[in-house]
Design an enzyme around this catalytic site. Structure first.
Site, PDB file in Angstrom:
ATOM      1  CE  LYS A   1      22.381 -10.478  25.758  1.00 25.43           C
ATOM      2  NZ  LYS A   1      21.237 -11.269  24.943  1.00 25.43           N
TER       3      LYS A   1
ATOM      4  CD  GLU B   1      28.712  -6.269  28.312  1.00 26.66           C
ATOM      5  OE1 GLU B   1      29.087  -7.354  28.225  1.00 26.66           O
ATOM      6  OE2 GLU B   1      27.761  -6.018  29.095  1.00 26.66           O
TER       7      GLU B   1
ATOM      8  CG  HIS C   1      30.869 -13.033  20.069  1.00 28.50           C
ATOM      9  ND1 HIS C   1      31.948 -12.460  20.936  1.00 28.50           N
ATOM     10  CD2 HIS C   1      30.915 -12.266  18.917  1.00 28.50           C
ATOM     11  CE1 HIS C   1      32.867 -11.526  20.334  1.00 28.50           C
ATOM     12  NE2 HIS C   1      32.131 -11.417  19.068  1.00 28.50           N
TER      13      HIS C   1
ATOM     14  NE  ARG D   1      18.369 -20.161  25.906  1.00 32.03           N
ATOM     15  CZ  ARG D   1      19.528 -20.610  25.806  1.00 32.03           C
ATOM     16  NH1 ARG D   1      19.861 -21.715  26.092  1.00 32.03           N
ATOM     17  NH2 ARG D   1      20.514 -19.679  25.074  1.00 32.03           N
TER      18      ARG D   1
END
Length: 654
Positions: A122, A206, A241, A298
């Site tokens: 990421k 973040e 999440h 994917r």
């Protein structure tokens, strides 16, 4: 790139469950032969039965079976496969596996290994996206992973912030941090979970948006330089999440915003020379600004809603692109028709923080009808084990409008008949029926914001308990607990449901006519697999399933299972003991205390991992740690004592 497209003739499916079944269905329609792989507990699984051939790949643990890239390639070569479909999860985003397929001359039905590499981290992905002009949230995704550096960066970003695993997804290795005091523990916990799930403990930070929407865009690219986007999806309703409800198109977006997100997603794919199906995920704030989260290289679990509104088969597109065929449509030719909603039906208990459940599906009947689709990898009699994701099925409903899709989903959920283990079906029913969902007031805090309604106990559960009690009383092997000559019979029964709620039931009556403790007149009639409970002038009807361990009634909200309850004193002792046991089969991650420690109620004692998630065992009372039977990496069985805790003197005397 070959001059002439070469069709794929035989595919190894390097996965299991519903995605393996989904791929097989398209392959069968296209005349492509399929090879399945299976672990020990999956020998009789549905994907094995559907495939043309199947090969044993190892024991139950995924790392010794479905994650064995060398074994998968050996089987692919041995069976004459010219392609491998990785599904999602397992090795689907593993660049080493994609690279090994390429080296072996076997087509990997997905992007090239370089693209997976670039998006696999990421941190690296965010740097690439910044250069491609994709909007980003403030954060840190650097190589310096020391706690002091992460703490400094966190303070610069500000709280609340999100700690995320740099590799992987599915909510694993993710923690919301509200203050600097919470950060060290969150970093340690996220690292552990990331390492266990993805083999890499690198983290990123973040800014955390408190009430954003989670909106994603389906992209597709071929090997001839063409790339387009196929609608968008809202995936805001999540637990831990992880997505629970998805829909396409995302409601309430302007045409300009849809176009901006779609074009940004195409830029993202082109920036890494992407090929195949991919998803670019964004956070959308209240002002309509979108920020890049990640790109999944994917096919997604929620791809059926995109298929429903576009009328396309995305697995067929994957096979065609892997065979070097161009995309069959241009961006201008993509049409979006109607609205589609998907819910994920899991074997889990929402009343117990979504604790995964394992067990046998004693009954399983699915809804049918126009606009209703069920993607599943299980049948009645199959077992949900603790070794894999606890998904039972995905229900997808498509209609001309969102309102009609909601109505169709509510009806489909009411027609699901399940028994044998606890599921989130009642929870899903409450979501779809909630006014905020109907009005499309969506954000990632939806479950927390509406928890009182979503976690509400089943309607009519007390009367359902009466019905089960009367079933017991009418059984030949369950005589009345109290009988007096020339007087009404009296009975007291104790039941508990699958969530541990107890029902103390007092009845009196004779000749099939009973009075409750509230003087309600009750009578019960059984007909086949349905029971009728007459309650004064009200008639309640429920399908039921009875087995040696209990009775499951299919209530309005969904199934609810009852069984005889223990006495209060016995139950209290057992509950305290069970709180220190493994809730299911899993792996011991860490002891957070030491032998001899004196701890107070609520103290975190042990961390274990099961079904890809971490669980923390806490102290049910004050006491002293006398033994810690397991160490890091040990396999633990359901019910195994994880801690020996001697109650404090005051606790013991109480």
């Amino acid at each position: 790139m070959s001059a002439t497209p070469t069709p794929i003739r035989k595919v190894l499916i390097a996965n299991r469950g519903e995605i393996a079944c989904r791929v097989i269905q398209t392959c069968q329609r296209l005349g492509v032969r399929t090879v399945a792989v299976y672990s020990d507990p999956d020998r009789t699984a549905q994907h094995v039965a559907l495939a043309d051939e199947a090969f044993h790949i190892g024991p139950a643990e995924a790392k010794a079976s479905y994650l064995r890239a060398d074994q998968l390639l050996t089987i692919a070569k041995r069976s004459g496969c010219d392609a491998v479909h990785p599904g999602y999860g397992f090795l689907s985003e593993n660049p080493q596996f994609a690279r090994a397929c390429e080296a072996a001359g076997i087509r990997f039905i997905g992007p090239g290994s370089d693209a997976i590499d670039k998006m696999g981290s990421k941190s690296a992905a965010k740097a690439i996206m910044e250069r491609a002009g994709v909007p980003m949230l403030p954060g840190y995704h650097g190589d310096d992973q020391s706690d002091p550096r992460l703490i400094r960066e966190a303070e610069a970003i500000g709280f609340p912030l999100l700690v995320k695993a740099a590799f992987g997804g599915g909510g694993k290795g993710m923690r919301i941090v509200e203050s600097a005091d919470e950060l060290p523990a969150a970093l340690a916990s996220a690292r552990r979970e990331a390492s266990a799930a993805f083999g890499n403990d690198q983290l990123l930070l973040e800014r955390y948006l408190r009430a954003p929407r989670h909106v994603e865009v389906q992209v597709f690219a071929d090997q001839h330089g063409h790339c387009l986007y196929l609608s968008d999806r809202d995936c805001s309703i999540q637990r831990r999440h992880q997505k629970v409800v998805e829909e396409a198109p995302a409601p309430g977006l302007s045409d300009a915003l849809r176009s901006a997100m779609g074009e940004a997603s195409v830029r993202a794919a082109q920036a890494i020379d992407y090929v195949g199906a991919g998803t670019v995920e964004y956070l959308l704030d209240e002002q309509g600004r979108f920020y890049f989260m990640e790109m999944n290289t994917r096919l997604q679990v929620e791809h059926p809603v995109t298929e429903a509104v576009t009328g396309l088969d995305l697995v067929q597109w994957q096979l065609d692109v892997a065979a070097d065929q161009p995309l069959p449509l241009s961006q201008e030719q993509v049409q979006i028709n109607g609205h589609a909603i998907e819910v994920r039906l899991y074997a889990e208990d929402p009343q117990r923080d979504f604790l995964p459940a394992s067990g046998t599906l004693a009954r399983l009947d699915w809804p049918e009808g126009e606009g209703v689709r069920v993607d599943t990898g299980v049948r009645a009699g199959d077992t949900i084990t603790a070794f894999y994701d606890p998904m039972v099925a995905k229900l997808i409903c498509h209609a001309d409008s969102r309102q009609q899709a909601c109505q169709r989903m509510r009806q489909a959920l009411s027609q699901c008949q399940l028994a044998g283990l606890v599921t989130n079906l009642p929870f899903l029913t409450h979501i779809i029926a909630h006014p905020a969902f109907i009005d499309a007031r969506l954000n990632t805090g939806f479950i927390a914001d509406h928890s009182a309604a979503l976690f509400a106990p089943a309607e009519d559960r007390q009367y359902a308990a009466y019905a089960v009690a009367l079933m017991q009383l009418q059984s030949a092997d369950n005589p009345l607990s109290s009988f007096r000559l020339n007087a009404p019979a009296r009975a007291r029964l104790r039941l508990e449901d699958e969530h541990g709620e107890r029902y103390d039931i007092a009845l009196s009556g004779q000749d099939g006519q009973w009075l409750s403790e509230h003087n309600e007149r009750l009578s019960l009639h059984l007909s086949g697999n349905r029971l009728d409970l007459q309650l004064d002038d009200r008639l309640l009807r429920w399908p039921f399933h009875r087995d040696p361990d209990g009775v499951t009634l299919q209530l309005k909200d969904g199934p609810l299972r009852f069984r005889p309850a223990r006495y209060r004193s016995e139950l209290d002792e057992t509950d305290a003991s069970k709180a220190l046991q493994a809730p299911m089969n899993g792996t011991h991650i860490a002891n957070l205390v030491a032998v001899g420690d004196q701890i107070s109620i609520g103290t975190a004692l042990v961390i274990m991992e099961a079904m890809k998630m971490e669980y923390t065992i806490t102290a049910p009372f004050d006491g002293t740690i006398t033994a810690l039977p397991f160490s890091e990496g040990d396999q633990v069985s359901d019910g195994s004592p994880l801690v020996a805790l001697e109650p404090s003197v005051q606790e013991a005397e109480a």
